[in-house]
Design a protein around this motif. Structure first.
Motif, mmCIF file in Angstrom:
data_model
loop_
_atom_site.group_PDB
_atom_site.id
_atom_site.type_symbol
_atom_site.label_atom_id
_atom_site.label_comp_id
_atom_site.label_asym_id
_atom_site.label_seq_id
_atom_site.Cartn_x
_atom_site.Cartn_y
_atom_site.Cartn_z
ATOM 1 N N LEU A 66 1.190 6.256 -5.151
ATOM 2 C CA LEU A 66 0.962 4.865 -4.625
ATOM 3 C C LEU A 66 0.233 4.251 -5.814
ATOM 4 C CD1 LEU A 66 1.014 3.034 -2.425
ATOM 5 C CD2 LEU A 66 -1.000 4.042 -1.786
ATOM 6 N N ARG A 67 0.959 3.320 -6.198
ATOM 7 C CA ARG A 67 -0.004 2.085 -7.097
ATOM 8 C C ARG A 67 -0.829 1.285 -6.283
ATOM 9 N NH1 ARG A 67 2.270 -2.737 -10.053
ATOM 10 N NH2 ARG A 67 1.050 -2.755 -12.186
ATOM 11 N N ASP A 68 -0.511 0.579 -5.194
ATOM 12 C CA ASP A 68 -1.254 -0.516 -4.822
ATOM 13 C C ASP A 68 -0.425 -0.791 -3.532
ATOM 14 O OD1 ASP A 68 0.477 -2.307 -5.658
ATOM 15 O OD2 ASP A 68 -1.056 -3.267 -7.283
ATOM 16 N N VAL A 69 -1.128 -1.746 -2.666
ATOM 17 C CA VAL A 69 -0.391 -2.491 -1.482
ATOM 18 C C VAL A 69 -0.607 -3.998 -1.858
ATOM 19 C CG1 VAL A 69 -0.480 -2.823 0.932
ATOM 20 C CG2 VAL A 69 -1.226 -0.746 0.131
ATOM 21 N N HIS A 70 0.366 -4.657 -1.973
ATOM 22 C CA HIS A 70 0.518 -5.974 -2.442
ATOM 23 C C HIS A 70 1.445 -6.906 -1.358
ATOM 24 C CE1 HIS A 70 1.576 -9.451 -4.991
ATOM 25 N NE2 HIS A 70 0.413 -8.982 -5.735
ATOM 26 N N PRO A 71 0.940 -8.134 -1.186
ATOM 27 C CA PRO A 71 1.699 -9.048 -0.359
ATOM 28 C C PRO A 71 3.070 -9.123 -0.761
ATOM 29 C CG PRO A 71 -0.401 -9.987 -0.888
ATOM 30 C CD PRO A 71 -0.312 -8.730 -1.713
ATOM 31 N N ASP A 105 4.782 -2.157 4.437
ATOM 32 C CA ASP A 105 3.799 -1.072 5.102
ATOM 33 C C ASP A 105 3.482 -1.897 6.618
ATOM 34 O OD1 ASP A 105 1.637 0.342 6.079
ATOM 35 O OD2 ASP A 105 1.374 1.055 3.916
ATOM 36 N N TRP A 106 4.143 -1.391 7.756
ATOM 37 C CA TRP A 106 3.732 -2.112 8.954
ATOM 38 C C TRP A 106 2.339 -1.920 9.337
ATOM 39 C CZ3 TRP A 106 6.692 -6.010 9.836
ATOM 40 C CH2 TRP A 106 8.059 -5.953 9.428
ATOM 41 N N ARG A 107 1.649 -0.803 9.140
ATOM 42 C CA ARG A 107 0.392 -0.333 9.283
ATOM 43 C C ARG A 107 -0.711 -1.549 8.807
ATOM 44 N NH1 ARG A 107 -0.060 5.975 9.962
ATOM 45 N NH2 ARG A 107 1.186 6.403 11.478
ATOM 46 N N VAL A 108 -0.564 -1.652 7.410
ATOM 47 C CA VAL A 108 -1.292 -2.370 6.551
ATOM 48 C C VAL A 108 -1.121 -3.789 7.304
ATOM 49 C CG1 VAL A 108 -1.962 -3.085 4.317
ATOM 50 C CG2 VAL A 108 -1.451 -0.788 4.658
ATOM 51 N N THR A 109 0.090 -4.268 7.373
ATOM 52 C CA THR A 109 0.279 -5.623 7.745
ATOM 53 C C THR A 109 -0.384 -5.816 9.329
ATOM 54 O OG1 THR A 109 2.478 -5.659 6.580
ATOM 55 C CG2 THR A 109 2.362 -7.270 8.238
ATOM 56 N N LEU A 131 3.457 -10.288 5.110
ATOM 57 C CA LEU A 131 3.817 -8.961 4.928
ATOM 58 C C LEU A 131 3.195 -8.365 3.897
ATOM 59 C CD1 LEU A 131 7.398 -9.539 5.950
ATOM 60 C CD2 LEU A 131 5.620 -8.777 7.553
ATOM 61 N N TRP A 132 2.882 -7.165 3.865
ATOM 62 C CA TRP A 132 2.300 -6.382 2.942
ATOM 63 C C TRP A 132 3.215 -5.090 2.373
ATOM 64 C CZ3 TRP A 132 -2.407 -7.309 0.476
ATOM 65 C CH2 TRP A 132 -3.005 -8.326 0.946
ATOM 66 N N VAL A 133 3.497 -5.099 1.221
ATOM 67 C CA VAL A 133 4.264 -3.816 0.793
ATOM 68 C C VAL A 133 3.549 -2.794 0.034
ATOM 69 C CG1 VAL A 133 6.478 -5.144 0.936
ATOM 70 C CG2 VAL A 133 5.160 -5.206 -1.163
ATOM 71 N N ARG A 134 3.996 -1.581 0.201
ATOM 72 C CA ARG A 134 3.580 -0.574 -0.771
ATOM 73 C C ARG A 134 4.239 -0.383 -2.199
ATOM 74 N NH1 ARG A 134 0.737 3.607 1.834
ATOM 75 N NH2 ARG A 134 1.624 5.110 0.541
#
Length: 321
Positions: free
Chosen positions: A197-202, A213-217, A227-230
């Motif tokens: 994993l690098r980061d979570v980004h919009p 990533d639906w949990r982070v979203t 929406l947020w993507v891994r």
């Protein structure tokens, strides 16, 4: 290791000559025969006549033609063992053949071999060196019936080969800070897929829906307005270039470092160690799916470009053909 046959020397005339002791013995027997005949001593005459007749009989049965010898490849042996075979071809009537085996111009074996026609003799040599080298040089000479005549020495037969370095196993090898391959088995610094994993980004242009990533979203944007993507690090391969300088070669004896005399054949040199180290590093990277190239500073030719392949091709056997 790969192999090559040495160039054959010009063939000598096919002739057999009498042994010096044969002429001396025949002269002695002739004297006894004459003394017994003139002195009226048949017992003395028989003592001289019998060996003279046997010697004449063996001389009449003297072979014609030259004994031939060739050194051919044998079965593959374990590391450090050079296997070959000496093939002898003697003309009819040859009683035996003397075989002299030399390595680096030094005699190592002298044998008298009985040869009824053709015969194949196994030959094993041990070496700690790598690269082009001599397996053995063989010189033979035929012996006639009754040991009263010998043939001219046959041309020397030489076998040369290229001994590949044994590739040892390394538990771990270093990786370059930046991996160049688009895909591979190592984690890199650039963004991509398949790695850690690098980061979570919009969510933005170029992002795939399956990377959401639906949990982070749900935690950061319950109304789903954003929406947020891994994002992950890409998996890449290492591109390694091994550099070897074959211009200088020294052995463990400091007396050979000034270049007036070559290193001893029984001592591994710095170039042998460098070849073994390069083979071990190349095998370790190839086993991990990376690409390996080679550049020899002592040879005027293009470097071997990096490429992948079977690790066994880096040299752990002794291919002869």
């Amino acid at each position: 290791m790969t192999s090559g046959d040495g160039a054959s020397a010009p063939q000598a005339p096919e002739r057999w000559v009498d042994v010096a002791s044969t002429a001396v013995g025949a002269a002695a027997c002739a004297v006894l025969l004459l003394v017994g005949a003139f002195a009226g001593r048949p017992d003395v005459a028989v003592l001289g006549a019998a060996p003279l007749v046997v010697t004449a009989w063996h001389l009449l049965r003297r072979p014609s033609g030259l004994v031939r010898a060739a050194v051919v490849a044998g079965e593959e042996g374990p590391g450090g063992t050079l296997s070959a075979a000496v093939v002898l071809d003697a003309p009819a009537g040859t009683a035996a053949v003397t075989v002299d085996v030399l390595r680096h111009d030094r005699p190592v074996v002298h044998a008298l071999v009985r040869t009824p026609g053709s015969r194949r003799l196994p030959l094993l040599a041990r070496t700690v060196r790598t690269g082009p080298q001599e397996v053995a040089t063989v010189q033979v000479q035929g012996v006639g019936p009754g040991l009263v005549s010998v043939s001219d020495p046959a041309p020397r037969a030489t076998r040369r080969t290229v001994v590949l370095p044994a590739a040892g196993s390394l538990p771990d090898v270093p990786l370059p800070p930046r991996l160049r391959g688009l895909t591979g088995a190592h984690g890199s610094r650039r963004p991509g897929e398949g790695g850690d994993l690098r980061d979570v980004h919009p969510f933005g242009p170029g992002d795939r829906l399956r990377r959401i990533d639906w949990r982070v979203t749900a935690r950061r944007a319950p109304d789903l307005r954003e929406l947020w993507v891994r994002r992950e690090h890409a998996l890449a391969e290492a591109v390694v270039v091994l550099v070897v300088d074959s211009r200088d070669e020294v052995g463990p004896d400091p007396l050979t470092w000034r270049g007036s005399q070559p290193p001893r054949p029984q001592d591994a040199t710095s170039l042998d160690r460098a070849r073994q180290a390069a083979a071990a590093v190349a095998r370790a990277f190839l086993d991990r799916g990376d690409r390996v190239g080679l550049d020899d500073l002592g040879v005027r030719r293009r470097p071997l470009p990096p490429g992948a392949g079977d690790a066994s091709s880096t040299g752990s056997g002794t291919p002869w053909r």
